[in-house]
Design a protein around this motif. Structure first.
Motif, mmCIF file in Angstrom:
data_model
loop_
_atom_site.group_PDB
_atom_site.id
_atom_site.type_symbol
_atom_site.label_atom_id
_atom_site.label_comp_id
_atom_site.label_asym_id
_atom_site.label_seq_id
_atom_site.Cartn_x
_atom_site.Cartn_y
_atom_site.Cartn_z
ATOM 1 N N ASP A 1 0.865 -1.183 0.000
ATOM 2 C CA ASP A 1 0.000 0.000 0.000
ATOM 3 C C ASP A 1 0.901 1.232 0.000
ATOM 4 O O ASP A 1 1.589 1.523 0.986
ATOM 5 C CB ASP A 1 -0.903 -0.022 1.233
ATOM 6 N N ILE A 2 0.914 1.955 -1.113
ATOM 7 C CA ILE A 2 1.820 3.098 -1.267
ATOM 8 C C ILE A 2 1.555 4.164 -0.205
ATOM 9 O O ILE A 2 2.488 4.821 0.295
ATOM 10 C CB ILE A 2 1.687 3.711 -2.675
ATOM 11 N N GLU A 3 0.292 4.343 0.166
ATOM 12 C CA GLU A 3 -0.051 5.373 1.147
ATOM 13 C C GLU A 3 0.431 5.001 2.546
ATOM 14 O O GLU A 3 0.770 5.875 3.347
ATOM 15 C CB GLU A 3 -1.574 5.583 1.165
ATOM 16 N N ASN A 4 0.459 3.703 2.828
ATOM 17 C CA ASN A 4 0.858 3.255 4.171
ATOM 18 C C ASN A 4 1.749 2.015 4.038
ATOM 19 O O ASN A 4 1.342 0.904 4.370
ATOM 20 C CB ASN A 4 -0.394 2.932 4.999
ATOM 21 N N PRO A 5 2.973 2.197 3.551
ATOM 22 C CA PRO A 5 3.853 1.049 3.305
ATOM 23 C C PRO A 5 4.311 0.405 4.612
ATOM 24 O O PRO A 5 4.571 1.103 5.594
ATOM 25 C CB PRO A 5 5.037 1.666 2.559
ATOM 26 N N PRO A 6 4.402 -0.928 4.646
ATOM 27 C CA PRO A 6 4.859 -1.610 5.869
ATOM 28 C C PRO A 6 6.369 -1.466 6.038
ATOM 29 O O PRO A 6 7.104 -1.215 5.084
ATOM 30 C CB PRO A 6 4.479 -3.073 5.611
ATOM 31 N N SER A 7 6.821 -1.622 7.252
ATOM 32 C CA SER A 7 8.263 -1.572 7.507
ATOM 33 C C SER A 7 8.741 -2.939 7.987
ATOM 34 O O SER A 7 8.019 -3.658 8.690
ATOM 35 C CB SER A 7 8.588 -0.511 8.566
ATOM 36 N N ASN A 8 9.935 -3.283 7.568
ATOM 37 C CA ASN A 8 10.581 -4.534 7.993
ATOM 38 C C ASN A 8 9.728 -5.774 7.679
ATOM 39 O O ASN A 8 9.710 -6.744 8.441
ATOM 40 C CB ASN A 8 10.905 -4.500 9.488
ATOM 41 N N LYS A 9 9.041 -5.741 6.548
ATOM 42 C CA LYS A 9 8.222 -6.898 6.166
ATOM 43 C C LYS A 9 8.839 -7.664 5.010
ATOM 44 O O LYS A 9 8.834 -8.901 5.001
ATOM 45 C CB LYS A 9 6.813 -6.444 5.792
#
Length: 602
Positions: free
Chosen positions: A96-104
């Motif tokens: 999701d470009i608006e809310n990209p995950p971190s460390n996934k």
């Protein structure tokens, strides 16, 4: 500790390195692995270890990604842009470009990540913030006693065929890591341009990162040699069982595990046909680990000349039958003891024998109709005789076998050993393209860059090729100086061999054995250099370790080694009381080498 036991424990270092990468996200995770890496990874760590390291599920990389839910995802891929691009597209489709995950998302590239991968991730704004790149190079995999493989299938194609040096640092690092464990040998020899460059990079790593603190190395000498200095050992048809097994079956990471390898496309009760309506010879399904420690039957027959293998298997079968008859006459106490101590071993031995009998049957089905004639032709080629008859046989198999690898393989052998005229080369190449497709026209340039032919023609008009073929006298002069071609192949004892040429039916002694033999026999270093310099660039370093006090030699063959060469080394070991450990990027056969010639850059 015995050096081979030490080498078999190298996987523990690989596990520690991989565990460090997995620890970047301690949660339960998914592992998506490219299919070519599955077999090597099983040899490095295994499924149970992965589960214990937090891998919840393992997927094979497919065109369409399954649902991974919310857990972190670790991709494991080779350094191929096409595969990386597939992974990148799957990640972009999930992010999701608006809310990209971190460390996934983590991408583990084996053996090393490429700069172009970082550029692609940067262009899409994914580098580090969303996707983390890791380089992981496992320690050499101990396939069998004295056989180490880096399981890097791209080396010959990239380094030798297309002169792409991207994997060179990985080869140097692998050598440096191994020498940290076994110690730096006091005598080092490099033969071939790529081998010398690897040694230069190795020296740089020693200066920057340090070297082993072992005062005495487990190996007296290290020999690094290019595949290109001895193409003949890869192109000749092997005669030993392990070599023939790899000719008939696909062997990956020392494992031959196949299903029935024919498709029923023909009419009922008719043999299956290929695309040119030539009968396809049947191969039985087998499951064989080419490891002497796991398979005692393989340990007995792997280096035997094939004509002896069937008699050994027959003898072992009779022993099983005798054991079965004896077990029927046992008393109750004897039966109980037999079940507790011998029954499981007997079952395993029965399974081993069955697999090898099926494999031997398949070897006879696939190669039996031409093996003896092929062997005689190859002996003539190595003796530099009967050139017209050899060319006639090449023409015959090109027309009747419908096997482009077999055809081009024999042509390459002829090109480096017997002088072919411009007309002979032009005639063959035109026929090859007519039979197997003009889209292989680019391969002519590859043949020239590899040294099979010289002076690549600028014109694409094939009937007007103007080639300068290398003189066969150079090859035979070098082979004579190194005593690689026996004067009378018929006198070579194939049943109880005392000459390493038995692996090719008496036709040729692999260079790897002759070079190792010179160091073990304390031939003066200047004499060794003089004999090897005609084969290519050579460097020899002596850190006050010659003559060798330790009669163990490590040979690193860059570009792949064959099971026939390994068998020749094993014979030499038994004759001299030495140990020759072979390290390579992968174990190959002649078809693998020719396949890379016909393949586009990877």
């Amino acid at each position: 500790m015995d050096v081979y036991k030490k080498l078999s424990s190298l996987q523990e270092i690989s596990k520690a390195q991989l565990s460090k990468i997995f620890s970047t996200n301690p949660n339960r995770k998914y592992l998506v692995i490219e299919s070519a890496l599955i077999n090597p990874l099983e040899r490095v760590c295994g499924l149970q270890w992965l589960k214990a390291s937090g891998v919840e599920r393992i997927f094979k990389l497919e065109a369409v990604a399954p649902s991974y839910q919310d857990g972190p995802i670790f991709y494991m891929i080779p350094p191929e842009f096409k595969v990386f691009n597939q992974v990148l597209n799957q990640i972009r489709a999930q992010v999701d470009i608006e809310n990209p995950p971190s460390n996934k998302y983590h991408v583990i590239v084996i053996p090393r990540s490429l700069f172009i991968f970082e550029e692609e991730l940067e262009q899409h704004g994914l580098l580090d913030s969303v996707v983390k790149l890791h380089s992981f190079q496992w320690m050499p995999v101990h396939l069998d006693s004295g056989v180490l493989s880096l399981e890097m299938p791209l080396v010959f194609n990239t380094l030798f065929v297309y002169e792409n040096y991207g994997l060179m640092p990985a080869l140097s690092k692998a050598l440096w890591q191994l020498c940290l464990v076994v110690g730096k040998p006091n005598v080092i020899c490099g033969l071939g341009q790529h081998s010398i460059n690897i040694l230069k990079h190795y020296d740089e790593l020693c200066e920057i990162k340090g070297e082993s603190d072992k005062t005495d190395s487990d190996f007296g000498a290290l020999i690094v040699m290019d595949r290109s200095v001895d193409y003949s050992s890869a192109l000749l048809t092997p005669g030993v069982y392990a070599g023939l097994l790899s000719e008939v079956y696909p062997v990956k990471c020392g494992v031959c595990n196949t299903k029935k390898l024919i498709e029923e496309k023909s009419a009922p009760n008719q043999p299956p046909l290929d695309n040119k309506f030539i009968p396809v010879r049947e191969k039985q399904a087998v499951n064989i680990a080419l490891n002497s420690q796991q398979d005692t039957v393989y340990a007995d027959i792997k280096n035997r000349y094939f004509t002896e293998v069937t008699s050994v298997l027959s003898h072992l079968t009779k022993q099983l039958k005798t054991e079965k008859i004896n077990s029927q006459e046992m008393a109750l106490d004897e039966i109980k003891r037999y079940v507790q101590t011998q029954l499981q071993a007997t079952k395993s031995r029965k399974l081993f024998i069955t697999n090898h009998l099926l494999a031997a049957e398949s070897i006879i089905n696939v190669l039996g109709h031409r093996y003896e004639r092929q062997k005689n032709v190859e002996i003539d080629i190595m003796q530099n005789t009967n050139k017209s008859s050899n060319l006639s046989y090449l023409d015959e198999i090109t027309t009747t076998e419908n096997d482009m690898l077999l055809s081009l393989r024999l042509f390459c052998l002829l090109s480096i050993t017997q002088e072919l005229s411009e007309s002979e080369t032009r005639t063959y190449w035109r026929k090859f393209l007519h039979h197997f497709g003009f889209h292989y026209g680019f391969a002519l340039k590859n043949l020239i860059s590899l040294g099979f032919l010289r002076d690549f023609p600028q014109s694409s008009n094939i009937p007007k090729l103007s080639l300068k073929i290398p003189k066969s006298s150079t090859f035979h002069a070098n082979a004579k100086a190194l005593r690689q071609v026996p004067a009378d192949p018929d006198n070579i004892n194939l049943k109880h061999p005392t000459c390493a040429s038995y692996v090719f039916g008496g036709a040729y002694i692999p260079l790897i054995v002759q070079v190792a033999g010179m160091f073990l026999n304390s031939v003066p270093l200047e004499d060794i250099r003089a004999k090897l310099q005609n084969l290519g660039q050579v460097t020899i370093r002596n850190y006050k370790g010659f003559p060798l006090l330790c009669r163990n030699i490590l040979v690193f063959v860059v570009g792949g080694v064959t099971y026939a060469e390994v068998a020749a080394c094993n014979l030499f070991e038994s004759l001299t009381g030495s140990k020759i450990c072979v390290l390579t990027d992968r174990v190959i056969n002649g078809n693998d080498l020719v396949y890379d010639v016909l393949s586009l850059p990877k």
